[in-house]
Motif scaffolding. Structure first.
Motif, PDB file in Angstrom:
ATOM      1  N   TYR D 165       0.844  -1.223   0.000  1.00 21.55           N
ATOM      2  CA  TYR D 165       0.000   0.000   0.000  1.00 21.55           C
ATOM      3  C   TYR D 165       0.867   1.257   0.000  1.00 21.55           C
ATOM      4  N   ALA D 166       2.104   1.145  -0.497  1.00 24.96           N
ATOM      5  CA  ALA D 166       3.029   2.290  -0.395  1.00 24.96           C
ATOM      6  C   ALA D 166       2.971   3.131  -1.663  1.00 24.96           C
ATOM      7  N   PRO D 167       3.372   4.413  -1.548  1.00 27.25           N
ATOM      8  CA  PRO D 167       3.418   5.250  -2.762  1.00 27.25           C
ATOM      9  C   PRO D 167       4.499   4.750  -3.715  1.00 27.25           C
ATOM     10  N   PRO D 168       4.432   5.141  -4.996  1.00 29.85           N
ATOM     11  CA  PRO D 168       5.428   4.652  -5.964  1.00 29.85           C
ATOM     12  C   PRO D 168       6.851   5.086  -5.624  1.00 29.85           C
ATOM     13  N   SER D 169       7.043   6.104  -4.796  1.00 29.21           N
ATOM     14  CA  SER D 169       8.417   6.584  -4.521  1.00 29.21           C
ATOM     15  C   SER D 169       9.155   5.639  -3.572  1.00 29.21           C
ATOM     16  N   THR D 170       8.494   4.574  -3.112  1.00 28.14           N
ATOM     17  CA  THR D 170       9.131   3.730  -2.087  1.00 28.14           C
ATOM     18  C   THR D 170      10.436   3.111  -2.598  1.00 28.14           C
ATOM     19  N   THR D 171      10.501   2.793  -3.869  1.00 24.01           N
ATOM     20  CA  THR D 171      11.742   2.178  -4.387  1.00 24.01           C
ATOM     21  C   THR D 171      12.910   3.141  -4.231  1.00 24.01           C
ATOM     22  N   PHE D 172      12.660   4.430  -4.425  1.00 20.20           N
ATOM     23  CA  PHE D 172      13.759   5.402  -4.227  1.00 20.20           C
ATOM     24  C   PHE D 172      14.121   5.496  -2.745  1.00 20.20           C
ATOM     25  N   PHE D 173      13.088   5.360  -1.893  1.00 19.44           N
ATOM     26  CA  PHE D 173      13.352   5.367  -0.443  1.00 19.44           C
ATOM     27  C   PHE D 173      14.288   4.203  -0.103  1.00 19.44           C
ATOM     28  N   ILE D 174      14.026   3.041  -0.730  1.00 15.97           N
ATOM     29  CA  ILE D 174      14.844   1.850  -0.445  1.00 15.97           C
ATOM     30  C   ILE D 174      16.275   2.088  -0.922  1.00 15.97           C
ATOM     31  N   LEU D 175      16.405   2.672  -2.132  1.00 17.91           N
ATOM     32  CA  LEU D 175      17.748   2.920  -2.674  1.00 17.91           C
ATOM     33  C   LEU D 175      18.516   3.866  -1.741  1.00 17.91           C
ATOM     34  N   SER D 176      17.831   4.896  -1.247  1.00 19.51           N
ATOM     35  CA  SER D 176      18.558   5.867  -0.397  1.00 19.51           C
ATOM     36  C   SER D 176      18.972   5.214   0.923  1.00 19.51           C
ATOM     37  N   LEU D 177      18.121   4.315   1.455  1.00 21.91           N
ATOM     38  CA  LEU D 177      18.522   3.627   2.703  1.00 21.91           C
ATOM     39  C   LEU D 177      19.721   2.729   2.441  1.00 21.91           C
ATOM     40  N   HIS D 178      19.758   2.105   1.265  1.00 24.08           N
ATOM     41  CA  HIS D 178      20.912   1.252   0.930  1.00 24.08           C
ATOM     42  C   HIS D 178      22.196   2.086   0.939  1.00 24.08           C
ATOM     43  N   ILE D 179      22.118   3.245   0.254  1.00 19.63           N
ATOM     44  CA  ILE D 179      23.336   4.069   0.144  1.00 19.63           C
ATOM     45  C   ILE D 179      23.775   4.565   1.523  1.00 19.63           C
ATOM     46  N   ALA D 180      22.801   5.017   2.337  1.00 18.42           N
ATOM     47  CA  ALA D 180      23.159   5.502   3.680  1.00 18.42           C
ATOM     48  C   ALA D 180      23.746   4.338   4.498  1.00 18.42           C
ATOM     49  N   GLY D 181      23.169   3.140   4.309  1.00 14.50           N
ATOM     50  CA  GLY D 181      23.675   1.977   5.046  1.00 14.50           C
ATOM     51  C   GLY D 181      25.112   1.667   4.656  1.00 14.50           C
ATOM     52  N   ILE D 182      25.382   1.729   3.356  1.00 13.29           N
ATOM     53  CA  ILE D 182      26.761   1.441   2.905  1.00 13.29           C
ATOM     54  C   ILE D 182      27.711   2.466   3.497  1.00 13.29           C
ATOM     55  N   SER D 183      27.272   3.725   3.533  1.00 19.14           N
ATOM     56  CA  SER D 183      28.146   4.758   4.105  1.00 19.14           C
ATOM     57  C   SER D 183      28.476   4.427   5.564  1.00 19.14           C
ATOM     58  N   SER D 184      27.466   3.999   6.346  1.00 21.68           N
ATOM     59  CA  SER D 184      27.714   3.671   7.759  1.00 21.68           C
ATOM     60  C   SER D 184      28.649   2.475   7.871  1.00 21.68           C
ATOM     61  N   ILE D 185      28.427   1.480   6.995  1.00 20.59           N
ATOM     62  CA  ILE D 185      29.263   0.260   7.079  1.00 20.59           C
ATOM     63  C   ILE D 185      30.725   0.607   6.786  1.00 20.59           C
ATOM     64  N   LEU D 186      30.939   1.379   5.709  1.00 19.56           N
ATOM     65  CA  LEU D 186      32.333   1.735   5.359  1.00 19.56           C
ATOM     66  C   LEU D 186      32.960   2.555   6.485  1.00 19.56           C
ATOM     67  N   GLY D 187      32.148   3.454   7.093  1.00 20.92           N
ATOM     68  CA  GLY D 187      32.664   4.245   8.206  1.00 20.92           C
ATOM     69  C   GLY D 187      33.087   3.341   9.359  1.00 20.92           C
TER      70      GLY D 187
END
Lengths: 200, 372, 57, 543
Positions: D165-187
């Motif tokens: 039931y999510a808006p169509p922008s959810t896939t971009f939300f997922i992509l941004s969480l992935h990128i932020a997660g990678i940044s934390s992991i590398l840090g």
């Protein structure tokens, strides 16, 4: 790069490399662990009856006699999820059984849509501690079925409550929810898209 | 020593004022069931324990801050470790918590024992209303927000139970054990009535159970407690607890009304009858998505007014209302509305707001479609 | 080994002597502490689960 | 970007890093390129802190919209869909955009200085993991402008609201969480590699300051937990776009599985946000109490235990979802067991104060407010651990009050305390005393005015995440909204103090605070761009 790398001593450089590789290994391990949790969760649910999950594979009848001293009420509720033209009916809303006594209840699947479609009935049991003790001898749970337009099909559910059902459980509710099966023939969802599509 | 007394007096007066404040409308309700009383006492016990620890801890802290100010030339002592003190101040909270665990376990076990219920009610959460089915009584109805939208938009003054009123409350008997079964048609909702201390998530595709035995008759109000989308704040719960005899008569009347409505299915309904009943159903159920004027708000909720595709394809209009759309916010109303209501609302949608397709849908056609 | 177990228990409880800390860091190896810590965590899980099952009955 | 004050006489080789005069090395780029390509841990630390402050204000604006709507009953300002987007984005931006990058920024700045390392172990990776963040959050913020709106399912994005039931922008939300997660992991990898391998000779693991130790534990938690978030978010992606049904009951999945996976990541995540705060406060309180931290060893062992124990308690967020009785009891007991060793650390700080010699400079003010208000958050946490009572508390404003007390006066005040404590080292000037005190007192009043009434509105029955409420909650929300505007406005003072401190103010010597004893106070203030080129000889203080 602009600023020269600080000259690390040889062993700290190898130490860094070792730490990096161990971290990467841990990361891959944890990522795989996250995905491994999915099947682990199902196994854990079946073992502990968490969240009313029911083992979907048919089980053999246990022949260790019927516990005449106790009567347990088993209630049946049938519900239809959205997007499927089907109606699921049950022969009787409630039965009173002895633990250990195999019982059969008739369910009728009825496709009222104008075309054939695929659907399945998803079971759920409450209270959750009873779901381990509800043995399904023959059941249509999770089976994907195809019904032609207007077709009506009778399928029996044969089940048996095991004798070691906790004594404080005297009512068990079994709910079946009908859901369309995506991807098979164009189910209801596909052709209404145009109805909505025009308005956007 | 004097400052210690001042500090204790301050702490006690603070505690006193909190107690007064807690009385009226500031604290967890004591509730009208044995369980809600137990939970309230657990809450107050752990609260007073925290206040006591807080007074001691902050007492020592503020005393130290005041007494050992650098400006007053305080010289720092040189102790930095005392295992005995540390073990003591770790053991005490641990023992307190273990002490709390015993009554908490007892209460939790009581909450989980939903056996030997006198009445079973299936509560189904839908996007943005609650549906109640009295199992075995074939009495079932939907409970929608009763507050008019004009009040929410601020065009009218707020009613007395603003946002906590429904068109049809859930009626339950007093002094009988009522077992609730929770499930959902779309997303996760959570059925919560503070006075009954019942809060249970309704998860789509699964069934949860909880129970209540209400001691005093009265009207108890609650709300959905799990984010479920646009109108999460606008799907309240009203439980009307009646004396047992009153409840039995109410149930009998409802059963009669349901069957009487059922007989109405096979007679021919006039157009204006359908339109009038249809508008009632539309306002109660469909307004939250498709708006009063049928304009909806695309793309999520399609407009119905002036929707030529809808008017041209009468069968698909019926299919959509009866079976809903999987994966979208449109629920299947087959199990929520009876044939009369479905026929009336479709007729209303096809002839209101200037649609005037002229055709109407008879309840008998819906009933036949549902049962064949 | 018993030293490591005692230290991990102290860690779970949250209280430790300075002198024990210096010994642990000087003699002990991190990998040993981590594995013993994980094993004792699993032991704690089993223990608390048993208590929960008994309490639920 | 950072302002460049007029050139000042500066000792020949030293060059201030935090936006001070960048003394031009022959091949060093200047201006924007310097900041884009920098691999210096001080400059990257500054970038993280500036990014975090920006996100703090963006998340703050979303919170102001939420509080403005909740000012009075009735819908005055926004529609419910947009209100849900505001609450969701407020949570996401504050957790992943403001608090975590702020701690990473402080770690980037101070960990090398406190262990005598010339820089982070992997400088280029350090640059890359920072510049992932602006990309991730620009993407996340852009979802607000997409058709169907941004994420509106809460920062905990429960399925099926976030999948089917999510808006169509959810896939971009997922992509941004992935990128932020990678940044934390590398840090995290970078910090572990630095701490384990680049300590000054003579400094053993046991001699490390508590800020470094808590960050090491936090980094281990990040390594263990961010992949689980990545896994959950990938499963969501597959459910939405590739027709799997991990969390869709229709296809054999289970929405409760999502909650288990999310909170298995979620609870260690909240420890990730508070352990560095423990480290900062454990550095500040001894300095201004002029007395060594009480029970240093207990603090080290307790934080180490959290690295494992924090994985056992996740389902206390799910007491009402329909867990079986045995599971509820297990998680209640485990939550109680691990709440004590962590909560009790507050007593260590208070005993450090006892019979100390205390002065009240700005860092100490914030650290003391942290101790008092974080403890209140800890107490409401203890109340929430009682499972039967949680049936009344869950998903109400009582929970909102709890986690805001441990996050705003908890993590955010600790970050501000850390900034005030190390500003002299970064910029060579003391922060403006008067302005800092104004900022402190307004913030403390604002925080309590905002979040204390929420305890009562929650107990009285107000659910979470609602744009409109019944009349009996009107007064509580009025006070909360006023407090929120006050707290929001007072943060502008913080920006003023930081900018003034960068540009000028009372000169700070290397040993900026009289009793501070960690290694960073041995380098000159402002800390030159390259410190500890040759590792310092570390002489063990009399432990």
């Amino acid at each position: 790069m602009t600023t020269p790398d600080p000259q690390l001593s040889r062993e700290s450089r190898s130490g860094v490399r070792r730490t990096v590789w161990r971290s990467v290994a841990a990361l891959v391990g944890m990522f795989a662990f996250a995905f491994a949790l999915v099947p682990l969760y199902d196994v854990f649910c079946q073992v502990t009856g968490l969240n009313g999950k029911v083992s979907n594979s048919a089980q053999a009848v246990m022949h260790d006699g019927v516990d005449q001293s106790r009567l347990v009420t088993v209630q049946f509720i049938t519900r239809s999820g959205s997007g499927l033209h089907w109606q699921l009916g049950v022969e009787t809303r409630q039965v009173r059984v002895h633990p250990g006594q195999p019982t059969e209840v008739g369910f009728t699947f009825d496709n009222q849509g104008s075309e054939a479609s695929w659907g399945r009935a998803v079971p759920s049991v409450s209270p959750s501690q009873a779901s381990q003790h509800l043995r399904k001898i023959s059941c249509f749970c999770f089976d994907e079925q195809r019904l032609a337009a207007g077709e009506r099909r009778e399928i029996p559910l044969v089940f048996q409550l095991s004798r070691d059902l906790p004594s404080d459980v005297n009512t068990v509710t079994l709910v079946y929810t009908l859901y369309p099966v995506e991807g098979r023939e164009a189910s209801q969802q596909a052709n209404t898209r145009s109805l909505q599509g025009e308005e956007a | 020593m004097r400052t210690l007394l001042v500090w204790l007096a301050g702490g006690l007066s603070l505690a006193g004022s909190i107690q007064v404040a807690m009385a009226n409308g500031w604290n967890m309700p004591v509730g009208v069931t044995e369980l809600s009383g137990n939970i309230h006492s657990l809450h107050m016990t752990i609260f007073w324990i925290c206040v006591a620890i807080g007074v001691v801890v902050f007492g020592v802290m503020f005393y130290s801050l005041f007494r050992y100010r650098h400006a007053k030339g305080a010289k720092a002592a040189n102790f930095h470790e005392n295992i005995v003190v540390e073990v003591v101040w770790t053991a005490i909270p641990l023992l307190i918590l273990i002490g709390m665990a015993v009554p908490a376990t007892a209460t939790l076990k009581q909450m989980y024992d939903a056996s030997e219920a006198d009445l079973d009610i299936l509560v189904t959460g839908q996007q943005w209303r609650w549906r109640y089915d009295y199992l075995g009584e074939d009495v079932a109805f939907t409970s929608n927000l009763g507050t008019p939208r004009a009040q929410i938009r601020g065009e009218e003054a707020f009613g007395e139970n603003y946002l906590l009123e429904v068109d049809e409350p859930l009626v339950v008997p007093v002094n009988r054990k009522v077992r609730f079964l929770f499930t959902s048609d779309d997303v996760i909702h959570s059925w919560w009535v503070p006075d009954l201390a019942v809060k249970q998530d309704s998860v789509p595709g699964f069934i949860n159970e909880n129970w209540v035995r209400i001691d005093e008759p009265g009207v108890y109000r609650g709300q959905c407690a799990e984010l479920c989308g646009k109108d999460h704040a606008f799907m309240p719960i009203v439980v009307h607890a009646m004396e047992e005899e009153a409840f039995d008569t109410w149930l009998a009347d409802r059963r009669a009304a349901a069957s009487q409505e059922a007989q109405g299915i096979d007679r021919e309904w006039a157009m204006d009858e359908l339109m009038e009943r249809g508008e009632q159903v539309y306002t109660a159920v469909c307004v939250s998505c498709h708006q009063e004027d049928g304009s909806g708000n695309p793309p999520a909720f399609p407009a119905l007014a002036g929707n030529q595709a809808l008017l041209d394809d009468r069968d698909r209009h019926i299919d959509t209302v009866v079976d809903g759309v999987s994966g979208a916010a449109m629920p299947a109303f087959r199990s929520t509305l009876n044939p009369v209501e479905i026929a009336a609302v479709i007729t209303y949608e096809r002839n209101a707001w200037g649609n005037d397709s002229g055709d109407s849908v008879q309840p008998s056609e819906i009933a036949e479609r549902l049962s064949d | 080994m018993w030293e490591v177990v005692k230290s991990v228990l102290a860690a779970f409880f949250g209280v430790q002597k300075e002198q024990r800390r210096c010994e642990d860091f000087q003699h002990g190896r991190a990998a040993v502490f981590i594995t013993v810590g994980l094993l004792m965590a699993m032991l704690l899980v089993v223990l608390v689960a048993l208590v929960a099952v008994v309490a639920a009955r | 970007m950072a302002t460049n004050p007029a050139p000042k006489p500066v000792p020949q080789h030293a060059s201030t890093a935090a936006g001070g005069l960048a003394e031009a090395h022959p091949e060093r780029p200047s201006g924007l390129l310097r900041w884009l390509l920098t691999t210096n841990h001080k400059e990257i630390g500054t970038l993280y802190l500036i990014f975090s402050l920006t996100m703090f204000f963006i998340g703050g604006v979303f919170a102001m919209v939420v509080r403005a709507e909740l000012f009075q009953p009735g819908l005055q300002l926004v529609q419910p869909e947009f209100f849900n987007q505001m609450t969701t984005m407020h949570g996401l931006i504050m957790v992943f955009g403001a608090v975590m990058p702020a701690f990473v920024g402080l770690a980037n700045w101070m960990v090398p200085l406190q262990i005598g390392a010339p820089d982070m172990a992997l400088p280029r990776l350090n640059n890359f993991s920072f510049w992932l963040l602006p990309v991730a959050f620009t993407l996340l913020l852009s979802t607000l402008l997409m058709p169907g709106g941004g994420p509106n399912f809460g920062w905990t994005f429960y399925a099926p609201l976030s999948t089917t039931y999510a808006p169509p922008s959810t896939t971009f939300f997922i992509l941004s969480l992935h990128i932020a997660g990678i940044s934390s992991i590398l840090g995290a990898i970078n910090i572990i590699a630095t701490i384990l391998n680049l300590r000054a000779p003579g400094m053993r693991m046991m001699d490390m300051p508590l800020f470094v130790w808590t960050w090491l534990i936090t980094a281990f938690l990040l390594i263990a937990v961010m992949p689980v978030l990545a896994g959950v978010v990938t499963m969501m992606l597959m459910d939405i776009n590739f027709g799997t049904s991990f969390f869709n009951a229709a296809g054999g999945g289970d929405p409760v599985l999502f909650q288990h996976l999310f909170w298995f990541f979620g609870h260690p995540e909240v420890y990730i946000m508070i352990l560095p705060a423990f480290g900062i406060v454990s550095a500040i309180i001894p300095t201004f109490a002029r007395k060594r931290l009480f029970g240093y060893a207990s603090m080290v062992y307790a934080t180490a235990a959290i690295a494992i124990l924090s994985f056992l308690v996740w389902a206390h967020h799910m007491f009402v979802v329909g867990l079986p009785l045995v599971a509820e009891l297990f998680f209640m007991y485990c939550t109680m067991l691990i709440a004590v060793p962590t909560g009790v650390k507050v007593f260590n700080w208070i005993t450090t104060l006892f019979r100390g010699s205390i002065s009240f400079e700005p860092p100490m003010l914030f650290a003391l407010a942290f101790v008092v208000l974080f403890t209140i958050g800890g107490f409401s946490g203890l109340m929430l651990a009682i499972a039967p009572a949680d049936f009344q508390y869950h998903d109400t404003y009582f929970v909102v009050a709890h986690f805001h007390y441990v996050l705003v006066p908890g993590a955010v005040f600790a970050i501000m305390a850390g900034v005030y404590y190390w500003l002299p080292k970064w910029t060579g000037h003391y922060p403006h005393e008067r302005l800092a005190q104004w900022h402190f007192w307004l913030s403390v009043v604002g925080v309590n005015l905002t979040f204390f009434p929420m305890h009562f509105s929650g107990l009285a029955g107000m659910p979470r995440r609602i744009p409109d409420y019944a009349l009996q909650f009107a007064d509580f929300n009025l006070v909360s909204s006023l407090g929120a505007f006050l707290f929001g406005a007072s943060q502008l003072l913080f920006v003023a103090v930081v900018v003034l401190c960068v540009r000028g103010g009372r000169q700070a010597p290397a040993q900026a605070w009289e009793h501070a004893e960690d290694l960073e106070w041995s380098v000159p203030s402002p800390a030159p761009l390259h410190t500890f080129e040759t590792p310092p000889t570390f002489e063990r203080p009399a432990h």
